[in-house]
Scaffold this motif. Structure first.
Motif, short mmCIF file in Angstrom:
data_model
loop_
_atom_site.label_atom_id
_atom_site.label_comp_id
_atom_site.label_asym_id
_atom_site.label_seq_id
_atom_site.Cartn_x
_atom_site.Cartn_y
_atom_site.Cartn_z
N LEU A 1 -14.45 13.85 34.74
CA LEU A 1 -15.66 13.37 35.40
C LEU A 1 -16.29 14.42 36.30
O LEU A 1 -17.48 14.35 36.61
N LEU A 2 -15.49 15.42 36.71
CA LEU A 2 -16.02 16.47 37.58
C LEU A 2 -16.83 17.50 36.83
O LEU A 2 -17.61 18.24 37.45
N GLY A 3 -16.65 17.58 35.52
CA GLY A 3 -17.35 18.61 34.76
C GLY A 3 -16.88 19.99 35.16
O GLY A 3 -15.69 20.29 35.16
N SER A 4 -17.83 20.86 35.50
CA SER A 4 -17.50 22.23 35.91
C SER A 4 -17.41 22.39 37.42
O SER A 4 -17.33 23.51 37.92
N TYR A 5 -17.41 21.28 38.15
CA TYR A 5 -17.37 21.36 39.61
C TYR A 5 -16.00 21.86 40.04
O TYR A 5 -14.96 21.32 39.64
N ALA A 6 -15.98 22.92 40.88
CA ALA A 6 -14.72 23.59 41.22
C ALA A 6 -14.27 23.34 42.64
O ALA A 6 -13.09 23.56 42.96
N ASN A 7 -15.16 22.88 43.52
CA ASN A 7 -14.79 22.69 44.92
C ASN A 7 -14.08 21.34 45.08
O ASN A 7 -14.56 20.43 45.78
N ALA A 8 -12.96 21.21 44.40
CA ALA A 8 -12.24 19.94 44.38
C ALA A 8 -10.75 20.20 44.21
O ALA A 8 -10.32 21.27 43.75
N ILE B 1 -20.84 15.53 44.44
CA ILE B 1 -20.98 16.72 43.61
C ILE B 1 -22.37 17.33 43.76
O ILE B 1 -22.52 18.56 43.90
N SER B 2 -23.40 16.50 43.75
CA SER B 2 -24.76 17.02 43.85
C SER B 2 -25.04 17.66 45.21
O SER B 2 -25.88 18.55 45.31
N ARG B 3 -24.36 17.23 46.24
CA ARG B 3 -24.57 17.77 47.59
C ARG B 3 -23.51 18.80 47.97
O ARG B 3 -23.39 19.16 49.15
N LYS B 4 -22.70 19.24 47.00
CA LYS B 4 -21.72 20.31 47.18
C LYS B 4 -20.67 19.97 48.23
O LYS B 4 -20.22 20.82 49.01
N HIS B 5 -20.27 18.71 48.30
CA HIS B 5 -19.21 18.32 49.22
C HIS B 5 -17.86 18.81 48.69
O HIS B 5 -17.67 18.94 47.48
N GLY B 6 -16.93 19.05 49.61
CA GLY B 6 -15.56 19.21 49.19
C GLY B 6 -15.03 17.87 48.68
O GLY B 6 -15.32 16.81 49.27
N LEU B 7 -14.29 17.89 47.58
CA LEU B 7 -13.91 16.65 46.92
C LEU B 7 -12.40 16.61 46.73
O LEU B 7 -11.80 17.56 46.23
#
Length: 339
Positions: free
Chosen positions: A63-70, A42-48
């Motif tokens: 656990l992802l929070g607001s991370y959208a690239n997943a 997440i901190s390195r902006k990887h696709g998840l």
């Protein structure tokens, strides 16, 4: 400044991990290392890509929070015991949820990896053990092969497995042989006190007895050992022992644990020591020489060695001692020719 441990480089993405097998037991959980892979991605902006097998997406996606690239591949909802009322919809916040059957995992994963279009991608399983209940060994081997085929220098797959909760119909040896064939990184989680007890000398007074006694309340301690095997593309394998300390907010600190490696046994064969058996042993006859026999052998004069004792060179002269049975023809072979 001390160099980073290989484990830390693999988690941060500085080194290519490819297919990672994360092995733990009930004495020590793999969750701190799994969370470290998640936080680093997440901190390195990887696709998840999250693959839910043990827990429903509603429990893991927060656990992802607001991370959208997943994206989440939901295999857990295919279980018959999974309550329909708790199944999430096709979207959880900004993360798409893709239901799939276990047999469709390879095709669905390849499709989602193409749609992410990220320079680097991390595929995280919450557990691989449920697939071991659903699939025969042949299908498990095909699934692991497909997962390994998806990996490269920019895509890694983290595969946790609990070795002490395998199905009765499958053995650890058969599962490990399948994983060992395709994995490039093996992370084995060891309980610290159990490891110390296994490598300690009972007569060594430098380690206190209280440090070696295992207590049930100490399971999943905040300090544990990681035994790492990392295989490079060149075929070279690197082994490393690390000490991991858990901090606040699921953070971990990784340091070297070379001082906790088991000491070599005195009976171990040294690298420069020959391990070949003696072919002359246990024979019905003797192949060795006594001192008298060796002395008599050295005094034997070998024939045709006069040239070795000459002081001056004869310039290529041929020495020939005629034999009594030699037949010399004195006639001229060209006497009948008119020359």
């Amino acid at each position: 400044m001390a160099s980073k441990q290989i484990l830390e480089k693999l988690i941060s993405g500085q080194e290519a991990a490819h297919l990672v097998v994360l092995q733990d037991t009930t004495k020590q959980s793999h969750l701190p290392i799994l969370h470290a892979f998640l936080s680093s991605s997440i901190s390195r902006k990887h696709g998840l890509v999250l693959v839910c097998l043990q827990d429903p997406p509603a429990r893991l996606l927060p656990l992802l929070g607001s991370y959208a690239n997943a994206v989440c591949i939901d295999l857990c909802s295919q279980l018959p015991s999974y309550a329909a009322s708790t199944k999430p919809g096709p979207q959880f916040g900004s993360v798409k949820i893709r239901p799939a059957l276990p047999s469709e995992l390879g095709d669905v994963l390849a499709l989602e990896l193409k749609q992410l279009e990220s320079p680097k991608t991390t595929v995280l399983f919450d557990s691989f053990n449920p697939l071991l209940d659903w699939m025969p060994l042949s299908l498990i081997a095909a699934t692991v092969k497909n997962l390994a085929f998806c990996t490269n220098d920019s895509c890694r797959v983290v595969l946790p497995i609990h070795t002490d909760s395998l199905p009765e119909t499958k053995t650890l040896l058969s599962i490990e042989s399948i994983l060992h064939q395709h994995m490039s990184t093996h992370i084995k989680i060891l309980h610290l006190k159990t490891h110390l007890k296994a490598i300690s000398d009972p007569f060594d007074k430098s380690i206190k007895r209280s440090q070696l006694e295992f207590q049930s309340v100490d399971a999943n301690a905040l300090e544990f050992i990681v035994d790492l095997e990392w295989r490079k593309r060149s075929g070279k394998a690197i082994n490393e022992l690390s000490l991991v300390r858990c901090g606040e907010a699921s953070s971990i600190t990784i340091s070297s644990a070379d001082h906790l490696k088991p000491a070599p046994t005195p009976d171990a064969v040294q690298p420069n020591q020959s391990t070949k058996s003696d072919p002359t042993a246990n024979l019905s006859f003797n192949l060795t020489l006594t001192d008298e026999q060796r002395q008599a052998k050295d005094q034997v004069v070998l024939p045709y060695l006069e040239a070795q004792h000459e002081s001056e060179s004869t310039g290529g002269t041929i020495h020939y001692d005629p034999d009594e049975d030699d037949d010399f023809d004195e006639e001229d072979p060209d006497a009948d020719l008119d020359i």
